[in-house]
Design a protein around this motif. Structure first.
Motif, mmCIF file in Angstrom:
data_model
loop_
_atom_site.group_PDB
_atom_site.id
_atom_site.type_symbol
_atom_site.label_atom_id
_atom_site.label_comp_id
_atom_site.label_asym_id
_atom_site.label_seq_id
_atom_site.Cartn_x
_atom_site.Cartn_y
_atom_site.Cartn_z
ATOM 1 N N SER A 256 24.853 94.086 51.433
ATOM 2 C CA SER A 256 24.357 93.819 50.086
ATOM 3 C C SER A 256 24.252 92.319 49.877
ATOM 4 N N ASN A 257 23.309 91.899 49.018
ATOM 5 C CA ASN A 257 23.170 90.492 48.670
ATOM 6 C C ASN A 257 24.132 90.067 47.564
ATOM 7 N N ALA A 258 25.055 90.869 47.222
ATOM 8 C CA ALA A 258 26.061 90.508 46.210
ATOM 9 C C ALA A 258 27.098 89.571 46.814
ATOM 10 N N TYR A 259 27.625 88.557 45.987
ATOM 11 C CA TYR A 259 28.624 87.606 46.463
ATOM 12 C C TYR A 259 29.970 87.770 45.765
ATOM 13 N N GLY A 260 30.074 88.650 44.982
ATOM 14 C CA GLY A 260 31.370 88.994 44.429
ATOM 15 C C GLY A 260 31.819 88.080 43.303
ATOM 16 N N LYS A 261 33.154 87.886 43.110
ATOM 17 C CA LYS A 261 33.749 87.155 42.001
ATOM 18 C C LYS A 261 33.490 85.648 42.090
ATOM 19 N N VAL A 262 33.439 85.087 43.317
ATOM 20 C CA VAL A 262 33.193 83.640 43.459
ATOM 21 C C VAL A 262 31.851 83.262 42.859
ATOM 22 N N LEU A 263 30.804 84.063 43.214
ATOM 23 C CA LEU A 263 29.482 83.807 42.665
ATOM 24 C C LEU A 263 29.485 83.960 41.151
ATOM 25 N N PHE A 264 30.275 84.871 40.651
ATOM 26 C CA PHE A 264 30.342 85.081 39.208
ATOM 27 C C PHE A 264 30.884 83.833 38.496
ATOM 28 N N TRP A 265 32.002 83.273 38.985
ATOM 29 C CA TRP A 265 32.598 82.103 38.315
ATOM 30 C C TRP A 265 31.750 80.848 38.498
ATOM 31 N N ILE A 266 31.125 80.706 39.647
ATOM 32 C CA ILE A 266 30.225 79.561 39.835
ATOM 33 C C ILE A 266 29.095 79.606 38.827
ATOM 34 N N THR A 267 28.550 80.774 38.625
ATOM 35 C CA THR A 267 27.458 80.929 37.663
ATOM 36 C C THR A 267 27.917 80.595 36.249
ATOM 37 N N ILE A 268 29.104 81.049 35.881
ATOM 38 C CA ILE A 268 29.636 80.782 34.547
ATOM 39 C C ILE A 268 29.836 79.265 34.339
ATOM 40 N N ILE A 269 30.437 78.601 35.324
ATOM 41 C CA ILE A 269 30.696 77.165 35.201
ATOM 42 C C ILE A 269 29.388 76.378 35.111
ATOM 43 N N ALA A 270 28.418 76.753 35.969
ATOM 44 C CA ALA A 270 27.131 76.051 35.934
ATOM 45 C C ALA A 270 26.461 76.226 34.573
ATOM 46 N N GLY A 271 26.563 77.400 34.036
ATOM 47 C CA GLY A 271 25.953 77.645 32.728
ATOM 48 C C GLY A 271 26.607 76.817 31.641
ATOM 49 N N VAL A 272 27.943 76.696 31.679
ATOM 50 C CA VAL A 272 28.651 75.910 30.672
ATOM 51 C C VAL A 272 28.263 74.440 30.778
ATOM 52 N N LEU A 273 28.179 73.906 32.014
ATOM 53 C CA LEU A 273 27.794 72.508 32.199
ATOM 54 C C LEU A 273 26.387 72.258 31.686
ATOM 55 N N LEU A 274 25.478 73.163 31.951
ATOM 56 C CA LEU A 274 24.102 72.994 31.490
ATOM 57 C C LEU A 274 24.051 72.939 29.973
ATOM 58 N N VAL A 275 24.795 73.796 29.324
ATOM 59 C CA VAL A 275 24.809 73.797 27.857
ATOM 60 C C VAL A 275 25.383 72.489 27.335
ATOM 61 N N LEU A 276 26.428 71.936 27.939
ATOM 62 C CA LEU A 276 27.036 70.696 27.486
ATOM 63 C C LEU A 276 26.082 69.515 27.643
ATOM 64 N N LEU A 277 25.382 69.480 28.775
ATOM 65 C CA LEU A 277 24.458 68.365 29.000
ATOM 66 C C LEU A 277 23.300 68.412 28.023
ATOM 67 N N VAL A 278 22.776 69.574 27.770
ATOM 68 C CA VAL A 278 21.677 69.686 26.801
ATOM 69 C C VAL A 278 22.149 69.276 25.412
ATOM 70 N N ALA A 279 23.330 69.699 25.052
ATOM 71 C CA ALA A 279 23.867 69.350 23.715
ATOM 72 C C ALA A 279 24.067 67.850 23.576
ATOM 73 N N ARG A 280 24.536 67.175 24.676
ATOM 74 C CA ARG A 280 24.741 65.724 24.647
ATOM 75 C C ARG A 280 23.450 64.982 24.403
ATOM 76 N N ARG A 281 22.376 65.392 25.115
ATOM 77 C CA ARG A 281 21.101 64.687 24.956
ATOM 78 C C ARG A 281 20.543 64.909 23.548
ATOM 79 N N LEU A 282 20.639 66.120 23.076
ATOM 80 C CA LEU A 282 20.144 66.383 21.722
ATOM 81 C C LEU A 282 20.916 65.578 20.668
ATOM 82 N N TRP A 283 22.224 65.427 20.901
ATOM 83 C CA TRP A 283 23.031 64.663 19.955
ATOM 84 C C TRP A 283 22.560 63.206 19.874
ATOM 85 N N HIS A 284 22.320 62.615 21.067
ATOM 86 C CA HIS A 284 21.862 61.232 21.080
ATOM 87 C C HIS A 284 20.472 61.106 20.464
ATOM 88 N N ARG A 285 19.624 62.070 20.659
ATOM 89 C CA ARG A 285 18.282 61.986 20.078
ATOM 90 C C ARG A 285 18.345 62.067 18.563
#
Length: 826
Positions: A748-777
């Motif tokens: 299966s192409n599934a990666y289990g729990k590691v892939l799950f947490w990596i995805t969650i962390i990446a999503g949180v970082l993306l949201v923080l960076l977007v919020a930072r730029r919008l704040w400065h604008r």
């Protein structure tokens, strides 16, 4: 030379001994009658071509005429050939109908004068003779009373280099219903007005039939054949009808064994014919297996080159037209005559008891009548079961009781009543028994193209028929048929009377082979006996209705001087019974998983019915006393059914995708293809064994179309990308394993729990960076991430304000007008 001299002396001594016996005319009969023929083997053969009248009556003349032919079978001429008739004492018992034909010449004390046949006949040459002798009086047969008498036709001669001896003979029976006028007997007439005399003696010396106690005549006419359908062939017209041989095709021809019998029955069945009483007392007993086979032949059939292999090569059958004509003729007869069903394929009741399957017993006993009714379009006579072997054990009786059957017809030698019943009817448990005499059955079976001997007939009661002509065997059959009507048993002590009493329940062997002439003669004799008043017709339905009222109890026994195994119909062994039980159970499970509908080619019941029937054909009562062939056929049928059941299980299979299977995602379904080579849809289930990392969903029952494939999606959820080994087995909806299980390696192409947490962390970082730029604008503060970016010059600012299309046109006219970063080489 010395050997030749010894042979000649032996022949001379035998001739002298035979001459002495002929001169002495001894009248004593040994207490135990055994085969004892005075004929020297290999000298001549005597063939009767005519014996008239076949039954002596007052209207038939006062002489007996015998015609025949003597053929020299010796290697040297035979001279001084003479023929004479000899008569034995009246037959008093049914056993005597057979043993009287085995007695020595001394048991035939009445000798008629010799008549010349020929002066000399050479090897292979024949000479005809024609003899007429008076029925009564000196110089004749000296018959003075009604009854059945043994008749010996004797030929003497002188072989070359030998002396006078009996070189050929023929033995038969002569029934005497009444006697013609006789001046000698007339002297004994007493007028009833002046005294008591013989009420049957007429003024002219004729003797009338004895009608003081008419015998109850019920004549069964069996139509049966050994099972011919090849084993292991599925039904419902999904496969060609397959036979083990084409013997039955010959038998169904108008001149064949079964065809000739219908020709005779057709004349009796005429509604406007004179044989109304005979029609009432006659009942045709049909083997349902024979009807099933003939019906299959009418659809077209093939003959197997290897009956043990259900899928062997075949050749076309030749009897389709004859099968259609025969069954149509039987349907016409069945509309006018009584018809009853024999047990299916002559299945042994003891074998059914050993197997112990209720459905199989129902098919053999109760269902047999249903098959006959369906294929002939009639309502058959029921409630009287006729076991093929003529005996009934306690186990067989219990089978009948479980099927609600209240009556059976068995041999008189199979019971030992404490007191005899007037009509030969007894009771054993809950089953009423109608008895019949086996010697009469044996005499009827001896007629025809292939003499049939009942398996419970002791060898000491069975004469050697190899040298007897069809006429002599037919004559003995006629006399045996008439015997119960012409012989009134002693009624002073019921215990001394015959077991059958005044019953003339006539039951020939089920596999008998009377010719058209034999059948016509037997039916004509029965009609004559009814018309004379010595017999009264009793329909089989009346017999069935009276059996529950039987009061005399009779223990069931194995007939003496017979092989117990043969007397019980060659019951199946415990080991083979277990095989049959498993086959029946497996067949029932497969049938329940098959699907029938108006759109399918057949029904599940019709599809597997031949497999149930094969189980009954495997326990058929043997046609002869030889058991080796019966064993071989039984084993063949059991193995063929086993092969077909295994083939059915393998016909529904999973197509293996190759061992390695990759799921596109963690929730991708597992795709499998199921193939069904059966003629009907089948319901299946999947038994899947998978590790915890691969969660397989519930699939439920799946229906696979006939003669095709179906793709099945099995829901899965992989929690890891590691390889998972999955075992998949397929079973029917009733739990029968199908084909072979398959084993898959699932990736299966599934990666289990590691892939799950990596995805969650990446999503949180993306949201923080977007919020930072919008704040400065929004706050107007410069973003630190833009501090290293250079300020735009005047050309870039000007170009940024030009629309894209205009900027593209400038590029084409003069690339130098653009900033260096936007220039492109032409």
């Amino acid at each position: 030379m010395r050997a030749d001299l010894v042979r000649r002396r032996a022949a001379l001594l035998a001739a002298v001994a035979a001459g002495v016996l002929l001169i002495l005319g001894l009248t004593s009969v040994p207490s135990v009658v055994a085969p004892a023929h005075a004929v020297e083997p290999g000298y001549a053969r005597l063939t009767l071509t005519e014996l008239t009248p076949s039954t002596v009556t007052s209207a038939g003349g006062d002489v007996v005429r015998v015609r025949g032919r003597v053929t020299n079978t010796f290697d040297r001429p035979i001279s001084t050939l003479k023929v004479r008739l000899q008569l034995g004492s009246q037959v008093r018992t049914a056993v005597g109908l057979r043993t009287s034909l085995m007695a020595p010449s001394s048991a035939f004390p009445v000798l008629t004068p010799q008549r010349s046949v020929a002066e000399t006949i050479t090897p292979g040459q024949s000479a005809a003779f024609d003899v007429e002798v008076p029925i009564s009086g000196s110089g004749g047969l000296q018959i003075e009373d009604t009854g059945v008498y043994p008749l010996l036709v004797s030929v003497t001669g002188v072989p070359e280099s030998g002396g006078l001896m009996q070189v050929a003979e023929s033995r038969s029976l002569l029934p005497v219903l009444s006697l013609p006028a006789s001046a000698t007997r007339a002297t004994g007439f007493v007028d009833p007005a002046y005294g008591a005399g013989d009420a049957r003696l007429g003024r002219d010396g004729s003797v009338a039939p004895d009608t003081s106690a008419p015998a109850a005549l019920t004549m069964i006419w069996p139509l049966a054949a050994t099972p011919q359908l090849a084993p292991g062939v599925l039904g419902g017209e999904t496969e060609p009808v397959r036979l083990i041989s084409d013997r039955l095709a010959e038998s169904l021809k108008p001149e064949g064994r079964l065809g000739a019998q219908l020709t005779a029955l057709e004349k009796v069945a005429q509604p406007d014919g004179p044989d109304a009483r005979l029609r009432d007392g006659l009942c045709v007993a049909v083997d349902p297996d024979l009807l099933v086979t003939v019906h299959g032949m009418t659809l077209g059939y093939v003959v197997s080159e290897d009956p043990s292999d259900p899928r062997s090569a075949t050749v076309p059958g030749t009897g389709q037209a004859d099968a259609r004509a025969w069954i149509a003729q039987l349907r016409s007869i069945a509309e006018q005559l009584c018809v009853t069903a024999l047990p299916f394929a002559q299945a042994g009741l003891d074998s059914l008891s050993t197997i112990g399957d209720e459905q199989l017993s129902t098919t053999a006993v109760t269902g047999a009548a249903d098959i006959v009714d369906a294929l002939l379009g009639i309502e058959s006579a029921r409630d009287v079961t006729i076991p093929a072997v003529g005996t009934l054990s306690n186990a067989g009786r219990d089978v009948l009781t479980s099927q609600g059957r209240t009556g059976a017809a068995i041999a008189s030698s199979a019971v030992e009543p404490a007191a005899t019943d007037a009509l030969g009817r007894y009771r054993s448990g809950g089953v009423g028994l109608q008895t019949y005499d086996v010697p009469i059955s044996a005499a009827l079976g001896a007629a025809g193209t292939r003499p049939a001997v009942p398996s419970i007939m002791p060898s000491w009661q069975q004469p050697d028929l190899r040298g007897e002509s069809p006429v002599s065997r037919r004559q003995s059959a006629l006399a045996a048929l008439a015997f119960p009507m012409l012989t009134v048993p002693d009624s002073d002590d019921a215990r001394r009377g015959p077991v059958t009493g005044r019953s003339a329940f006539v039951m020939p062997p089920t596999y008998w082979s009377p010719t058209a002439e034999d059948s016509a003669a037997l039916l004509g004799a029965a009609d004559l006996l009814l018309a004379s008043g010595t017999a009264r017709e009793v329909p089989l339905r009346d017999v069935a209705g009276s059996l529950p009222e039987a009061t005399e109890t009779a223990p069931l026994v194995t007939p003496g001087d017979t092989d117990p195994l043969v007397a019980k119909g060659f019951p199946i062994s415990s080991a083979q019974a277990g095989e049959v039980r498993s086959h029946v159970a497996l067949t029932s499970q497969l049938k329940s998983s098959l699907v029938g509908s108006p759109d399918t080619v057949t029904t599940p019941q019709a599809y597997v019915a031949p497999l149930y029937e094969d189980a009954l054909r495997g326990i058929a009562t043997p046609e002869t006393q030889t058991l080796n062939e019966a064993r071989r056929l039984r084993t063949m049928r059991i193995e063929a059914v086993s092969s077909t059941l295994d083939h059915m299980r393998q016909a529904v299979s999973l197509l293996d995708p190759g061992g390695r299977y990759t799921l596109a995602s963690e929730r991708s379904p597992l795709l499998l293809i199921v193939r069904n080579d059966l003629a009907l849809p089948i319901r299946v289930e999947m038994n899947i064994d998978a590790p915890e990392a691969l969660n397989v969903g519930e699939l439920g029952v799946q229906e696979i179309p006939p003669m095709g494939t179906r793709q099945i999606q099995i829901p899965t959820h992989a929690s890891t990308s590691e390889r998972a080994t999955v075992n998949i087995a397929m079973v029917t909806s009733t739990g029968v394993p199908l084909s072979e299980p398959i084993t898959l390696s699932i990736y299966s192409n599934a990666y289990g729990k590691v892939l799950f947490w990596i995805t969650i962390i990446a999503g949180v970082l993306l949201v923080l960076l977007v919020a930072r730029r919008l704040w400065h604008r929004f706050t107007g503060e410069p973003d630190p991430a833009d501090e290293d970016r250079p300020e735009p010059d005047a050309d870039e600012i000007r170009l940024a304000s030009i629309p894209y299309q205009q900027r593209l046109d400038l590029t084409r006219e003069d690339p130098g007008d653009l900033p260096p970063a936007d220039r492109k080489d032409p």
